[in-house]
Design a protein around this motif. Structure first.
Motif, PDB file in Angstrom:
ATOM      1  N   GLN A  89       0.847  -1.194   0.000  1.00  0.00           N
ATOM      2  CA  GLN A  89       0.000   0.000   0.000  1.00  0.00           C
ATOM      3  C   GLN A  89       0.880   1.242   0.000  1.00  0.00           C
ATOM      4  N   ILE A  90       0.602   2.139  -0.913  1.00  0.00           N
ATOM      5  CA  ILE A  90       1.319   3.421  -0.966  1.00  0.00           C
ATOM      6  C   ILE A  90       0.283   4.526  -0.943  1.00  0.00           C
ATOM      7  N   ALA A  91       0.219   5.199   0.181  1.00  0.00           N
ATOM      8  CA  ALA A  91      -0.755   6.288   0.362  1.00  0.00           C
ATOM      9  C   ALA A  91      -2.163   5.836  -0.002  1.00  0.00           C
ATOM     10  N   GLY A  92      -2.503   4.619   0.430  1.00  0.00           N
ATOM     11  CA  GLY A  92      -3.843   4.095   0.192  1.00  0.00           C
ATOM     12  C   GLY A  92      -4.040   3.399  -1.133  1.00  0.00           C
ATOM     13  N   LYS A  93      -3.020   3.415  -1.979  1.00  0.00           N
ATOM     14  CA  LYS A  93      -3.102   2.776  -3.293  1.00  0.00           C
ATOM     15  C   LYS A  93      -2.441   1.395  -3.242  1.00  0.00           C
ATOM     16  N   THR A  94      -3.144   0.358  -3.687  1.00  0.00           N
ATOM     17  CA  THR A  94      -2.574  -0.981  -3.748  1.00  0.00           C
ATOM     18  C   THR A  94      -1.721  -1.111  -4.997  1.00  0.00           C
ATOM     19  N   VAL A  95      -0.468  -1.442  -4.797  1.00  0.00           N
ATOM     20  CA  VAL A  95       0.463  -1.599  -5.923  1.00  0.00           C
ATOM     21  C   VAL A  95       0.891  -3.060  -5.958  1.00  0.00           C
ATOM     22  N   ASN A  96       0.578  -3.751  -7.055  1.00  0.00           N
ATOM     23  CA  ASN A  96       0.878  -5.180  -7.142  1.00  0.00           C
ATOM     24  C   ASN A  96       2.259  -5.447  -7.743  1.00  0.00           C
TER      25      ASN A  96
ATOM     26  N   ILE B 112      -5.625   0.446 -22.658  1.00  0.00           N
ATOM     27  CA  ILE B 112      -4.619   1.494 -22.498  1.00  0.00           C
ATOM     28  C   ILE B 112      -5.118   2.588 -21.568  1.00  0.00           C
ATOM     29  N   GLN B 113      -6.375   2.928 -21.673  1.00  0.00           N
ATOM     30  CA  GLN B 113      -6.929   3.946 -20.783  1.00  0.00           C
ATOM     31  C   GLN B 113      -6.880   3.490 -19.327  1.00  0.00           C
ATOM     32  N   ASN B 114      -7.150   2.216 -19.096  1.00  0.00           N
ATOM     33  CA  ASN B 114      -7.042   1.673 -17.741  1.00  0.00           C
ATOM     34  C   ASN B 114      -5.599   1.717 -17.249  1.00  0.00           C
ATOM     35  N   GLU B 115      -4.675   1.410 -18.150  1.00  0.00           N
ATOM     36  CA  GLU B 115      -3.251   1.483 -17.823  1.00  0.00           C
ATOM     37  C   GLU B 115      -2.853   2.909 -17.450  1.00  0.00           C
ATOM     38  N   MET B 116      -3.348   3.865 -18.179  1.00  0.00           N
ATOM     39  CA  MET B 116      -3.035   5.265 -17.913  1.00  0.00           C
ATOM     40  C   MET B 116      -3.558   5.705 -16.546  1.00  0.00           C
ATOM     41  N   ILE B 117      -4.765   5.266 -16.218  1.00  0.00           N
ATOM     42  CA  ILE B 117      -5.338   5.606 -14.913  1.00  0.00           C
ATOM     43  C   ILE B 117      -4.472   5.021 -13.796  1.00  0.00           C
ATOM     44  N   GLU B 118      -4.038   3.776 -13.989  1.00  0.00           N
ATOM     45  CA  GLU B 118      -3.193   3.112 -12.993  1.00  0.00           C
ATOM     46  C   GLU B 118      -1.882   3.875 -12.794  1.00  0.00           C
ATOM     47  N   ILE B 119      -1.242   4.261 -13.896  1.00  0.00           N
ATOM     48  CA  ILE B 119       0.025   4.998 -13.815  1.00  0.00           C
ATOM     49  C   ILE B 119      -0.175   6.338 -13.123  1.00  0.00           C
ATOM     50  N   GLN B 120      -1.225   7.044 -13.483  1.00  0.00           N
ATOM     51  CA  GLN B 120      -1.506   8.335 -12.872  1.00  0.00           C
ATOM     52  C   GLN B 120      -1.722   8.206 -11.365  1.00  0.00           C
ATOM     53  N   GLU B 121      -2.431   7.168 -10.959  1.00  0.00           N
ATOM     54  CA  GLU B 121      -2.687   6.965  -9.535  1.00  0.00           C
ATOM     55  C   GLU B 121      -1.398   6.639  -8.782  1.00  0.00           C
ATOM     56  N   VAL B 122      -0.554   5.819  -9.369  1.00  0.00           N
ATOM     57  CA  VAL B 122       0.705   5.462  -8.719  1.00  0.00           C
ATOM     58  C   VAL B 122       1.602   6.688  -8.581  1.00  0.00           C
ATOM     59  N   ILE B 123       1.691   7.495  -9.625  1.00  0.00           N
ATOM     60  CA  ILE B 123       2.497   8.717  -9.555  1.00  0.00           C
ATOM     61  C   ILE B 123       1.988   9.628  -8.441  1.00  0.00           C
ATOM     62  N   ALA B 124       0.680   9.830  -8.404  1.00  0.00           N
ATOM     63  CA  ALA B 124       0.087  10.717  -7.397  1.00  0.00           C
ATOM     64  C   ALA B 124       0.351  10.214  -5.989  1.00  0.00           C
ATOM     65  N   CYS B 125       0.179   8.915  -5.769  1.00  0.00           N
ATOM     66  CA  CYS B 125       0.368   8.351  -4.431  1.00  0.00           C
ATOM     67  C   CYS B 125       1.834   8.327  -4.023  1.00  0.00           C
ATOM     68  N   SER B 126       2.723   8.067  -4.980  1.00  0.00           N
ATOM     69  CA  SER B 126       4.155   8.024  -4.653  1.00  0.00           C
ATOM     70  C   SER B 126       4.664   9.388  -4.205  1.00  0.00           C
ATOM     71  N   GLN B 127       4.052  10.447  -4.691  1.00  0.00           N
ATOM     72  CA  GLN B 127       4.464  11.795  -4.308  1.00  0.00           C
ATOM     73  C   GLN B 127       3.975  12.186  -2.912  1.00  0.00           C
ATOM     74  N   LYS B 128       3.051  11.402  -2.366  1.00  0.00           N
ATOM     75  CA  LYS B 128       2.487  11.719  -1.051  1.00  0.00           C
ATOM     76  C   LYS B 128       3.310  11.157   0.096  1.00  0.00           C
ATOM     77  N   VAL B 129       4.200  10.208  -0.218  1.00  0.00           N
ATOM     78  CA  VAL B 129       4.961   9.542   0.845  1.00  0.00           C
ATOM     79  C   VAL B 129       6.440   9.810   0.694  1.00  0.00           C
ATOM     80  N   LYS B 130       7.158   9.756   1.795  1.00  0.00           N
ATOM     81  CA  LYS B 130       8.606   9.903   1.788  1.00  0.00           C
ATOM     82  C   LYS B 130       9.216   8.561   1.392  1.00  0.00           C
ATOM     83  N   PRO B 131      10.420   8.574   0.810  1.00  0.00           N
ATOM     84  CA  PRO B 131      11.064   7.308   0.484  1.00  0.00           C
ATOM     85  C   PRO B 131      11.137   6.420   1.720  1.00  0.00           C
ATOM     86  N   SER B 132      10.629   5.201   1.590  1.00  0.00           N
ATOM     87  CA  SER B 132      10.558   4.342   2.769  1.00  0.00           C
ATOM     88  C   SER B 132      10.997   2.900   2.507  1.00  0.00           C
ATOM     89  N   PHE B 133      11.331   2.593   1.241  1.00  0.00           N
ATOM     90  CA  PHE B 133      11.684   1.208   0.896  1.00  0.00           C
ATOM     91  C   PHE B 133      13.024   1.207   0.223  1.00  0.00           C
TER      92      PHE B 133
END
Length: 255
Positions: free
Chosen positions: A174-181, A233-254
């Motif tokens: 989980q990254i800022a509430g987003k599940t990343v597989n 592709i549109q689903n892929e784009m949504i996934e990428i956008q969500e991951v980018i947004a969530c990754s910016q909300k957290v400090k490097p932790s891994f």
């Protein structure tokens, strides 16, 4: 003494002291010469397939007076080394598919190799997946920008615990509430994804732009297959956008 580009310098910084190196696709043998001049490598092999780069590498080594430390060999991929001859391999400046092809064809030559430093120009995902499938642990990864191009450098180590380490590295999180597989981590980088480096963000914004162009082309077709691909592709784009947004909300932790 020779100097290195930022890209090659990043690779050089992760070659352990006293290594027996094989630089595959060595071009002008800049990396082996740089390392030998600084006393980092005990020996090196510069491998090149084509006659022109082979001659350039040979000239570089000769002019540096390092023929006793660096052997320039002409051959395809890992054909230039014998099993057990080196303990570190570097492959840089080619596509991920080609890197994987080289490693697959020469996998028997890797039995004594302890570290591989790989820099695919494209197809990083393919390389990460190969490392997982062959029990190599991705210990570090870096993203850099040079001359308007973005590169990723992958440092992979041999480990008896590789399976467990990889399972942990690519475990769904989980990254800022987003599940990343696992597949998303392999695609975007398990370390890079949580570091949210501005260069990494730029890379994936560029990827979103490319995907949008494909969507626009597909939208001109009424074929069912085109519509399905467009949705994928549109689903892929949504996934990428969500991951980018969530990754910016957290400090490097891994790391």
């Amino acid at each position: 003494m020779v100097g290195l580009s930022k890209r090659l310098l990043t690779i050089a910084e992760h070659v352990p002291q006293g290594s027996k190196l094989a630089d595959i696709g060595s071009d002008h043998a800049l990396l082996p010469v740089y390392l030998a001049q600084r006393g980092i490598t005990a020996s090196a092999i510069a491998g090149e397939l084509n006659a022109g780069p082979y001659a350039a590498a040979l000239k570089q080594v000769e002019e540096a007076g390092l023929r006793s430390f660096i052997e320039v060999r002409q051959g395809d991929g890992l054909e230039v080394i014998a099993s057990g001859e080196v303990d570190v391999i570097t492959i840089a400046g080619m596509g991920g598919l080609l890197i994987v092809q080289i490693l697959t064809q020469g996998v028997a030559k890797l039995n004594q190799v302890q570290r591989m430093i790989l820099q695919p120009n494209v197809g990083e995902e393919v390389v990460r997946r190969w490392l997982v499938e062959h029990d190599w642990f991705l210990s570090e990864e870096y993203i850099i920008q040079e001359d308007g191009k973005i590169y990723e450098v992958l440092v992979a180590d041999r480990s008896e615990q590789a399976k467990d380490l990889n399972q942990s590295l690519y475990q769904e999180r989980q990254i800022a509430g987003k599940t990343v597989n696992k597949e998303r981590l392999i695609a975007m980088g398990p370390y890079l994804l949580t570091q949210a480096d501005p260069i990494w963000i730029q890379k994936w914004q560029d990827e979103l732009f490319k995907l949008q162009r494909i969507v626009e082309q597909l939208s001109r077709s009424e074929l069912e297959a085109s519509l399905q691909r467009q949705q994928q592709i549109q689903n892929e784009m949504i996934e990428i956008q969500e991951v980018i947004a969530c990754s910016q909300k957290v400090k490097p932790s891994f790391k």
